[in-house]
Structure formats: C-alpha cells, structure tokens
Design an enzyme around this catalytic site. Sequence first.
Site, PDB file in Angstrom:
ATOM      1  N   CYS A 269       0.414  -1.434   0.065  1.00 54.78           N
ATOM      2  CA  CYS A 269       0.023   0.029   0.179  1.00 54.78           C
ATOM      3  C   CYS A 269       0.415   1.083   0.146  1.00 54.78           C
ATOM      4  O   CYS A 269       1.891   1.427   0.533  1.00 54.78           O
ATOM      5  CB  CYS A 269      -0.775  -0.215   1.192  1.00 54.78           C
ATOM      6  SG  CYS A 269      -1.786   1.439   1.807  1.00 54.78           S
TER       7      CYS A 269
ATOM      8  N   HIS B  43      -8.471  -3.556   1.339  1.00 52.81           N
ATOM      9  CA  HIS B  43      -7.683  -2.651   1.947  1.00 52.81           C
ATOM     10  C   HIS B  43      -7.660  -0.999   2.250  1.00 52.81           C
ATOM     11  O   HIS B  43      -7.742  -0.256   2.969  1.00 52.81           O
ATOM     12  CB  HIS B  43      -5.913  -2.820   1.727  1.00 52.81           C
ATOM     13  CG  HIS B  43      -4.934  -2.105   2.652  1.00 52.81           C
ATOM     14  ND1 HIS B  43      -3.807  -3.185   3.727  1.00 52.81           N
ATOM     15  CD2 HIS B  43      -4.414  -0.634   2.352  1.00 52.81           C
ATOM     16  CE1 HIS B  43      -2.888  -2.393   3.618  1.00 52.81           C
ATOM     17  NE2 HIS B  43      -3.307  -0.496   3.178  1.00 52.81           N
ATOM     18  N   GLU B  44      -7.552  -0.273   0.994  1.00 55.14           N
ATOM     19  CA  GLU B  44      -7.812   1.032   1.147  1.00 55.14           C
ATOM     20  C   GLU B  44      -8.558   1.646   1.319  1.00 55.14           C
ATOM     21  O   GLU B  44      -8.739   2.621   2.307  1.00 55.14           O
ATOM     22  CB  GLU B  44      -7.652   1.048  -0.789  1.00 55.14           C
ATOM     23  CG  GLU B  44      -6.798   1.352  -0.975  1.00 55.14           C
ATOM     24  CD  GLU B  44      -5.193   1.351  -0.068  1.00 55.14           C
ATOM     25  OE1 GLU B  44      -5.372   3.195   0.612  1.00 55.14           O
ATOM     26  OE2 GLU B  44      -4.087   1.046  -0.659  1.00 55.14           O
TER      27      GLU B  44
ATOM     28  N   HIS C  58      -8.480   1.983   4.813  1.00 54.33           N
ATOM     29  CA  HIS C  58      -7.827   3.672   5.408  1.00 54.33           C
ATOM     30  C   HIS C  58      -8.926   4.940   5.666  1.00 54.33           C
ATOM     31  O   HIS C  58      -8.952   5.511   6.133  1.00 54.33           O
ATOM     32  CB  HIS C  58      -6.837   3.933   4.949  1.00 54.33           C
ATOM     33  CG  HIS C  58      -5.340   3.174   4.603  1.00 54.33           C
ATOM     34  ND1 HIS C  58      -4.980   3.053   5.887  1.00 54.33           N
ATOM     35  CD2 HIS C  58      -5.093   2.510   3.367  1.00 54.33           C
ATOM     36  CE1 HIS C  58      -4.033   2.040   5.854  1.00 54.33           C
ATOM     37  NE2 HIS C  58      -3.474   2.147   4.495  1.00 54.33           N
TER      38      HIS C  58
ATOM     39  N   HIS D 182      -2.170   1.189   9.266  1.00 55.78           N
ATOM     40  CA  HIS D 182      -1.792   0.101   9.192  1.00 55.78           C
ATOM     41  C   HIS D 182      -1.315  -1.216  10.683  1.00 55.78           C
ATOM     42  O   HIS D 182      -0.671  -0.218  11.414  1.00 55.78           O
ATOM     43  CB  HIS D 182      -0.245   0.067   8.852  1.00 55.78           C
ATOM     44  CG  HIS D 182      -0.656   0.671   6.672  1.00 55.78           C
ATOM     45  ND1 HIS D 182       0.553   1.027   5.709  1.00 55.78           N
ATOM     46  CD2 HIS D 182      -1.270   0.249   6.004  1.00 55.78           C
ATOM     47  CE1 HIS D 182       0.179   1.597   5.346  1.00 55.78           C
ATOM     48  NE2 HIS D 182      -0.539   0.693   4.958  1.00 55.78           N
TER      49      HIS D 182
ATOM     50  N   ASP E  56      -0.393 -27.898  11.624  1.00 50.00           N
ATOM     51  CA  ASP E  56      -0.494 -29.176  10.829  1.00 50.00           C
ATOM     52  C   ASP E  56       0.422 -29.893   9.799  1.00 50.00           C
ATOM     53  O   ASP E  56      -0.423 -30.881   9.167  1.00 50.00           O
ATOM     54  CB  ASP E  56      -1.691 -28.379   9.131  1.00 50.00           C
ATOM     55  CG  ASP E  56      -2.933 -27.386  10.027  1.00 50.00           C
ATOM     56  OD1 ASP E  56      -3.077 -27.272  10.799  1.00 50.00           O
ATOM     57  OD2 ASP E  56      -2.891 -26.009   9.313  1.00 50.00           O
TER      58      ASP E  56
ATOM     59  N   ASP F 224      -3.668 -31.340   5.776  1.00 46.99           N
ATOM     60  CA  ASP F 224      -3.771 -32.416   6.629  1.00 46.99           C
ATOM     61  C   ASP F 224      -2.117 -33.132   6.904  1.00 46.99           C
ATOM     62  O   ASP F 224      -1.719 -33.631   8.175  1.00 46.99           O
ATOM     63  CB  ASP F 224      -4.735 -33.480   6.448  1.00 46.99           C
ATOM     64  CG  ASP F 224      -6.110 -33.275   6.222  1.00 46.99           C
ATOM     65  OD1 ASP F 224      -6.249 -32.365   7.418  1.00 46.99           O
ATOM     66  OD2 ASP F 224      -6.583 -33.228   5.358  1.00 46.99           O
TER      67      ASP F 224
END
Length: 322
Positions: free
Chosen positions: A57, A141-142, A145, A151, A210, A254
């Site tokens: 970003c 994501h934006e 903001h 962040h 896992d 698995d």
Amino acid sequence: KYLTRFYDLKPTGGKVGRKNIKNPFTEKLEQMQKFFGLNVTGKLDRKTVEMMEKPRCGVHDIGQYSTVPKSSAWQKTDLTYKIVNFTPDMPQADVENSLARALKVWSDVTPLTFTRVYDGECDIEIKFVVGEYNLFLVAAHEFGHSLGLHHSEDPGALMYPNYPNTDPYRFKLPQDDINAIQSLYGKTSDAVQPTGPTTPSKCDQNLVFDAVTTLRGELFFFINRFIWRKHPRGGEADLLFIQNLWPALPNDIDAAYENPITGEVLVFKGNLYWTLNGFDISQGARSITRLGFPKNVKKIDAAVHVEHLGKTYFFVQNKYWR
C-alpha cells in the site's frame, strides 16, 4: 525512497555531525525493521531489502490503528460511495462487483452501510490509476484507510502494509481487522458476533502445526493459512502465507512429506493430494486413491519419510500404511 515515502525520512543535506546522534537513515531503517518484525540491525540486510521489494500500500506505516483516535472515524455509519472512472483492465461489471464485495468486508462486522450514488456529493470517491493489482483485496485495504484505519503490524491482517497473494474468493476478514474496525464503529447487532482467523505466534505454548516437511534443505511448518519457513543456516523463521509460495494450495492442510529421491513434496488435504516440485505445483489436486489408498480412507492424518529405511509412513487414525 522507501523510507522517505513510508517512514517520513527527511534529507539531512550532509553527514550527522555529532557521534552520539544516530544517523536519521539508520533510525528510520530500524523503525521499519521493528514494524515488520525483522531483526533490528539498522542495516540493509537481505530480509529488509526483500520486504521493501514486496507489493504494498502507498500509505505510510507511522501510526498503528490500535491507537487511532475515535475522531478519525466517520461520525455516521451510513456512507455513500461513487465510482468516478473505471479501469480498462477489467469489465465494468467485475469492477462494480469487486468494489461492492470489498465494502461488504467491513459492513459485515460493523453497523456500517454503503450506498452507491452516481452523481452529486458522496463520502467515498473511487478513482482508478494505472497499475496491476488484485482489485478486491487492494480495495478492501484502501477502504479500511478511508474508514479511519492505519496499518497493522500483524502480518496476517488485511491492513498489513504489504498486499497478500490471497485468493479473494477464500478471503475472510482477520480478527485483528475486526477488532480494529469495531473499536471505531462498534459491533454488529447480530446475537453471534462474526469472528475471523488469527495469526499464529511462535510464543504460543499451545501451538499445533498442521504439517511439517523438509523441502530442499529447508524446513516448512504449515499452520492454517500460513507457513513458517526455516533455512538450515539459521536465523529467524519467515512467516508467509501458503499462497505466497503456492497460490493453488489450500489452507489447513492435513499432512506433507518430501521424497528425498525425487525431491518432490506431497501435500494432503481430505482425500486429495498435490505434488510440489520446489515452488511449482507439478501436479494439481488428485485423489489419494491414485497412491493406493482404499476409497474408505477420507484423509491422511500425518505422513513421514524415514530415509534410512527408505519407506514412507502414512497415518490414518489408529492405522498406518507404508
């Protein structure tokens, strides 16, 4: 340029005069290394450079949303948005769908609502510029903001500065982001509150992997949607998304093991397996019956290759195959 853009490094116009004053470049570099959980060396080492080269970003990293004041949020929960222009790289309908889904990421966990308007004033204005990106994840994501979030230092969070290489159709908003956005706008009115995945911590005493496998001398620890990658020369293990290395692999596998003769790694989930040749998937999902397992075997619990015996053992509940 990276430190100037994201960490507010100011040009000094020359050398720092006093010995006891830390070089501004070193100070900002250490700040960046601390933010990303790297070894704080104040030097441009390999891992620091690799982090700087990742797609990310454009918003700076100074400030964390755990300390964002309430005043930075919208003072209302019913918001409008307008798409000013469209990217030529995607059909218009796909753009509209991706943006609506990106906004829904936030409205699903808060009282927020988003209504599209086509002219006049709006709260959130969306414009496209040149660049290649996963529209849904970048937009989500934006939008974070736009809603007042900075962040996050959590590498598994949507609001982490670097964009994840994640299948948008398998995306679920992480708990770190849920906590942050709800601190600004409150929780939903649902009786059962939404929850999201968390990022594993090496300090967690109850940590259970896992699967664990070698791959060309390195160790890989699989857990949920993550991998810890450990180089034999030592140093800190790197925490990565599985899809950073193998985009087509599923999460929550698995079992996995390396065949030292072929150098291939077999990864299992449910009644399917994938074959890895280094960081390429040489064979996509196939049924484990191709390996000789009966149809009543629905998943492999664990697998290990014992090199000095030249045998591979597959564990299923209280039984094993070799």
